[in-house]
Design an enzyme around this catalytic site. Structure first.
Site, PDB file in Angstrom:
ATOM      1  N   HIS A 252      -7.713 -28.839  -0.910  1.00  0.00           N
ATOM      2  CA  HIS A 252      -9.008 -28.164  -0.772  1.00  0.00           C
ATOM      3  C   HIS A 252      -9.826 -28.877   0.298  1.00  0.00           C
ATOM      4  O   HIS A 252      -9.431 -29.952   0.773  1.00  0.00           O
ATOM      5  CB  HIS A 252      -9.764 -28.152  -2.109  1.00  0.00           C
TER       6      HIS A 252
ATOM      7  N   HIS B 141      -2.365 -33.291  -2.915  1.00  0.00           N
ATOM      8  CA  HIS B 141      -2.464 -34.461  -3.798  1.00  0.00           C
ATOM      9  C   HIS B 141      -2.083 -34.103  -5.229  1.00  0.00           C
ATOM     10  O   HIS B 141      -2.230 -32.958  -5.661  1.00  0.00           O
ATOM     11  CB  HIS B 141      -3.870 -35.077  -3.763  1.00  0.00           C
TER      12      HIS B 141
ATOM     13  N   GLU C 275      -2.270 -29.785  -5.379  1.00  0.00           N
ATOM     14  CA  GLU C 275      -3.255 -28.884  -4.769  1.00  0.00           C
ATOM     15  C   GLU C 275      -3.866 -29.499  -3.527  1.00  0.00           C
ATOM     16  O   GLU C 275      -3.658 -30.679  -3.234  1.00  0.00           O
ATOM     17  CB  GLU C 275      -4.379 -28.586  -5.776  1.00  0.00           C
TER      18      GLU C 275
ATOM     19  N   CYS D   9     -13.363 -39.149 -11.328  1.00  0.00           N
ATOM     20  CA  CYS D   9     -13.247 -38.434 -10.060  1.00  0.00           C
ATOM     21  C   CYS D   9     -14.623 -37.881  -9.701  1.00  0.00           C
ATOM     22  O   CYS D   9     -15.217 -37.130 -10.472  1.00  0.00           O
ATOM     23  CB  CYS D   9     -12.225 -37.302 -10.165  1.00  0.00           C
TER      24      CYS D   9
ATOM     25  N   HIS E  11     -12.169 -36.196  -2.749  1.00  0.00           N
ATOM     26  CA  HIS E  11     -12.247 -36.843  -4.055  1.00  0.00           C
ATOM     27  C   HIS E  11     -12.396 -38.342  -3.846  1.00  0.00           C
ATOM     28  O   HIS E  11     -11.740 -38.923  -2.980  1.00  0.00           O
ATOM     29  CB  HIS E  11     -10.940 -36.693  -4.843  1.00  0.00           C
TER      30      HIS E  11
HETATM   31 MN    MN Z   1      -8.143 -31.943  -6.236  1.00  0.00          MN
END
Ligand code: MN
Length: 147
Positions: free
Chosen positions: A63, A101, A61, A115, A67
Site C-alpha cells: 500500500h 510485506h 500486501e 504498528c 508502517h
Molecule cells: Mn500493511
C-alpha cells in the site's frame, strides 16, 4: 478519553477489545488486532497492537502508506520487499510505501507488535496468486512464504 490506558495481563490494554485482524477476506492466519489509539478525532496517527499466534502470519500486501512496527513480544520474521528480517522484542521495522510485506510468528510463542499508521491511509492491496508467483522467483522470498 482517559489519559492512561493501563497494560493488563495477557498483552491486553484497559478498555480495548481484541478484534479479528481483518474482515475483508484477505489471507492470514491467527492474528488479532487491538486499537490502542485512534487519533481521537484529530488528524494523526493510529497505534495498533497486533498479535500473531505461533505459526501464524499477517496478510502479504502492499500500500502507499508506511508502517512503523515495534516488536513487543516473541520472535518471528518479516518480509519487506525482497529481504527477510529476523525480529525480536523492541526491534523497530519500517515498511516503506508500495513495498510487499508480511510478518510471520515463530513456532514457539506469539509474535506481538505495535504498528503505527496514518489515520488517513489507502487500503492494502493483498498479493494475488500471480504476485506470489512473481515474488517467489526470488529463493529467499519463496523460502519465507512457504515456511
Ligand atoms: Mn500493511
Amino acid at each position: 478519553m482517559k489519559p492512561l490506558r493501563k497494560f493488563l495481563a495477557g498483552f491486553r490494554w484497559e478498555d480495548v477489545t481484541p478484534r479479528l485482524y481483518k474482515d475483508d477476506g484477505a489471507s492470514f492466519r491467527d492474528v488479532t488486532r487491538q486499537v490502542l489509539f485512534d487519533g481521537d478525532g484529530a488528524p494523526g496517527c493510529q497505534v495498533r497492537y497486533f498479535e500473531v499466534g505461533p505459526g501464524g502470519f499477517t496478510t502479504l500486501e502492499r500500500h502507499e502508506h508506511t508502517h512503523a512496527v515495534m516488536v513487543l513480544r516473541g520472535r518471528g520474521r518479516a518480509l519487506v520487499g525482497d529481504e527477510v528480517q529476523d525480529l525480536e522484542p523492541f526491534d523497530l521495522l519500517t515498511v516503506p510505501p508500495r513495498t510487499w510485506h508480511q510478518l510471520r510468528a515463530g513456532t514457539e510463542e506469539p509474535l506481538g507488535f505495535l504498528c503505527v499508521v496514518d489515520c488517513e491511509r489507502d487500503r492494502p492491496e493483498p498479493a494475488t496468486p500471480s504476485d506470489v508467483a512473481t515474488l517467489s522467483a526470488n529463493p529467499r522470498v519463496r523460502t519465507f512464504l512457504s515456511s
